[in-house]
Scaffold this motif. Structure first.
Motif, PDB file in Angstrom:
ATOM      1  N   CYS A 128      -0.040   2.846   3.871  1.00 27.01           N
ATOM      2  CA  CYS A 128       0.292   2.175   5.137  1.00 27.01           C
ATOM      3  C   CYS A 128       1.399   1.130   4.973  1.00 27.01           C
TER       4      CYS A 128
ATOM      5  N   CYS B 241       0.829  -1.188   0.000  1.00 30.28           N
ATOM      6  CA  CYS B 241       0.000   0.000   0.000  1.00 30.28           C
ATOM      7  C   CYS B 241       0.873   1.251   0.000  1.00 30.28           C
TER       8      CYS B 241
ATOM      9  N   CYS C  30      -6.785  -0.556  -0.616  1.00 27.72           N
ATOM     10  CA  CYS C  30      -6.139  -1.219   0.508  1.00 27.72           C
ATOM     11  C   CYS C  30      -7.194  -1.510   1.571  1.00 27.72           C
TER      12      CYS C  30
ATOM     13  N   ASN D  31      -6.510  -2.595   4.479  1.00 29.20           N
ATOM     14  CA  ASN D  31      -5.972  -2.308   5.804  1.00 29.20           C
ATOM     15  C   ASN D  31      -6.288  -0.878   6.244  1.00 29.20           C
ATOM     16  N   CYS D  32      -6.063   0.094   5.343  1.00 26.50           N
ATOM     17  CA  CYS D  32      -6.254   1.494   5.747  1.00 26.50           C
ATOM     18  C   CYS D  32      -7.334   2.200   4.934  1.00 26.50           C
TER      19      CYS D  32
HETATM   20 ZN   LIG Z   1      -3.053   0.774   3.261  1.00 25.64          ZN
END
Ligand SMILES: [Zn+2]
Length: 91
Positions: free
Chosen positions: A27, A24, A49, A51-52
């Motif tokens: 992040c 990413c 992404c 995750n973030c």
């Molecule tokens: Zn990310």
């Protein structure tokens, strides 16, 4: 996996996304999914992404994508569940 992009009050469509090996841009985690479609002519596909919650384009750099449709997309990628359309006309 197949995901629904929904633009409430307007339209929706499905797109195919797959997990990549990319890091990413925001992040640094390898939680990036990219569209198997052709994407935008100028910036290529938009990747997400999980995750973030960032949207990014690997040709065009970090995307300014702020439409709520993309957050619904990230939810689907994260949960592995394709959403059902609630409004709009399919394309
Ligand atoms: Zn990310």
């Amino acid at each position: 996996m197949r995901v629904l992009l929904e633009f409430p009050g307007s339209h929706h469509y499905w797109d195919e996304y797959e997990k990549t090996d990319w890091f990413c841009q925001k992040c640094g985690q390898k939680e990036v999914w990219d569209s198997l479609g052709e994407g935008d002519y100028y910036t290529g596909t938009t990747a997400y992404c999980t995750n973030c919650n960032s949207a990014m384009s690997f040709l065009g750099g970090p995307s300014q994508e702020t439409h709520p449709a993309y957050l619904g997309l990230i939810d689907q990628l994260r949960s592995g569940q394709t959403k059902k359309p609630t409004t709009g006309k399919g394309q």
